[in-house]
Design a protein around this motif. Structure first.
Motif, short mmCIF file in Angstrom:
data_model
loop_
_atom_site.label_atom_id
_atom_site.label_comp_id
_atom_site.label_asym_id
_atom_site.label_seq_id
_atom_site.Cartn_x
_atom_site.Cartn_y
_atom_site.Cartn_z
N GLU A 6 128.96 11.21 72.96
CA GLU A 6 128.32 11.66 74.56
C GLU A 6 127.56 12.00 74.50
OE1 GLU A 6 128.99 16.02 77.17
OE2 GLU A 6 131.16 14.79 76.00
N HIS A 7 126.33 11.19 75.44
CA HIS A 7 124.76 11.32 75.59
C HIS A 7 124.63 11.20 77.46
CE1 HIS A 7 120.49 10.63 74.75
NE2 HIS A 7 120.30 10.05 75.42
N SER A 8 123.64 12.51 77.92
CA SER A 8 124.10 12.11 79.03
C SER A 8 122.40 12.44 79.27
CB SER A 8 124.16 13.40 79.61
OG SER A 8 123.61 14.49 79.06
N VAL A 9 121.90 11.70 80.11
CA VAL A 9 120.31 11.87 80.36
C VAL A 9 120.16 12.85 82.18
CG1 VAL A 9 119.03 10.13 79.07
CG2 VAL A 9 120.16 9.54 81.58
N VAL A 86 134.82 4.00 77.16
CA VAL A 86 133.24 4.01 77.79
C VAL A 86 133.35 4.33 79.27
CG1 VAL A 86 131.18 3.88 78.00
CG2 VAL A 86 132.33 2.83 76.65
N ASP A 87 133.15 6.37 79.43
CA ASP A 87 133.13 6.87 80.30
C ASP A 87 132.30 7.17 80.43
OD1 ASP A 87 134.19 8.13 82.77
OD2 ASP A 87 135.49 9.62 81.30
N HIS A 88 131.80 6.73 82.29
CA HIS A 88 130.20 6.68 82.85
C HIS A 88 130.53 7.21 84.57
CE1 HIS A 88 131.04 2.74 81.02
NE2 HIS A 88 129.76 2.36 80.32
N GLN A 89 130.00 8.73 83.90
CA GLN A 89 129.24 9.29 85.17
C GLN A 89 128.10 9.46 85.55
OE1 GLN A 89 132.19 13.08 84.40
NE2 GLN A 89 133.55 12.15 83.04
N VAL A 90 128.14 10.02 87.42
CA VAL A 90 126.97 10.39 87.53
C VAL A 90 127.18 10.72 88.62
CG1 VAL A 90 126.92 8.26 89.33
CG2 VAL A 90 124.82 9.03 88.94
N SER A 91 125.99 12.32 88.36
CA SER A 91 126.25 13.68 90.11
C SER A 91 125.16 13.79 89.85
CB SER A 91 127.16 14.58 89.63
OG SER A 91 126.89 14.75 87.98
N GLU A 99 122.42 13.66 87.30
CA GLU A 99 123.05 13.65 85.83
C GLU A 99 123.73 12.30 86.13
OE1 GLU A 99 124.15 16.46 82.29
OE2 GLU A 99 126.06 16.26 84.05
N VAL A 100 123.39 11.81 84.55
CA VAL A 100 123.75 10.47 84.17
C VAL A 100 124.95 10.61 83.04
CG1 VAL A 100 123.90 7.99 83.57
CG2 VAL A 100 122.35 8.93 85.52
N LEU A 101 125.76 10.60 82.54
CA LEU A 101 126.24 10.66 81.40
C LEU A 101 127.96 10.17 81.12
CD1 LEU A 101 128.23 13.54 79.59
CD2 LEU A 101 129.54 14.04 81.39
N VAL A 102 126.88 9.77 79.13
CA VAL A 102 128.61 8.05 79.22
C VAL A 102 129.35 9.37 77.91
CG1 VAL A 102 128.39 6.62 77.58
CG2 VAL A 102 127.21 6.67 79.77
N ALA A 125 120.31 2.70 76.66
CA ALA A 125 120.82 2.07 77.33
C ALA A 125 120.59 3.14 78.84
CB ALA A 125 121.88 1.41 77.26
N LEU A 126 120.77 4.49 78.81
CA LEU A 126 120.33 5.10 79.40
C LEU A 126 119.58 5.12 79.79
CD1 LEU A 126 123.52 7.84 78.55
CD2 LEU A 126 123.54 6.28 80.16
#
Length: 137
Positions: A6-9, A86-91, A99-102, A125-126
């Motif tokens: 898991e990684h987020s930015v 690969v689950d891509h989420q943005v909120s 927040e962008v989470l993969v 990539a993020l």
């Protein structure tokens, strides 16, 4: 065997600006160094399938399992005996940021060994994705 990562930015780009890049599969190679090209059959929607060519000439079929416009998509790639989700989420978060989470899950024989190779470029990539999204704002 299962490997998880898991990684987020955070970014000043809105979820809509991130989503615009995610839902345009023709742009994936611009922000994901692991992607050479992508072909999707049909619209960016649940159940849509396609082919992705990864760096090094690895070609894989993929399917969009979940699509929640402006918020999330989950794709499933099949590479030999491995299944990569690969689950891509943005909120939106406080102060106008997003927040962008993969989350990546690799399942199958050799997943623990191959997982780090599959996810090795995720942070790059993020960073590239949010950089492009911020330029759109």
């Amino acid at each position: 065997m299962t490997f998880e990562y898991e990684h987020s930015v955070t970014t000043t780009a809105s979820p809509a600006e991130v989503w615009a890049l995610w839902s345009d599969v023709g742009s994936w190679h611009r922000w994901d160094p692991a992607v050479e090209r992508v072909a999707l059959e049909g619209h960016f929607a649940e159940g849509a399938a396609g082919t992705i060519c990864l760096s090094g000439g690895v070609e894989a079929s993929f399917m969009l399992e979940i699509v929640e416009p402006q918020a999330r998509y989950l794709d499933r790639l099949t590479i030999g005996d491995l299944v990569v989700r690969v689950d891509h989420q943005v909120s939106a978060v406080d102060d106008g940021r997003s927040e962008v989470l993969v989350r990546t899950t690799v399942e199958g024989n050799g997943a623990v060994d191959l997982g780090p190779m599959v996810t090795g470029d995720t942070s790059k990539a993020l960073e590239a994705l949010v950089g492009l999204a911020e330029k759109r704002s």
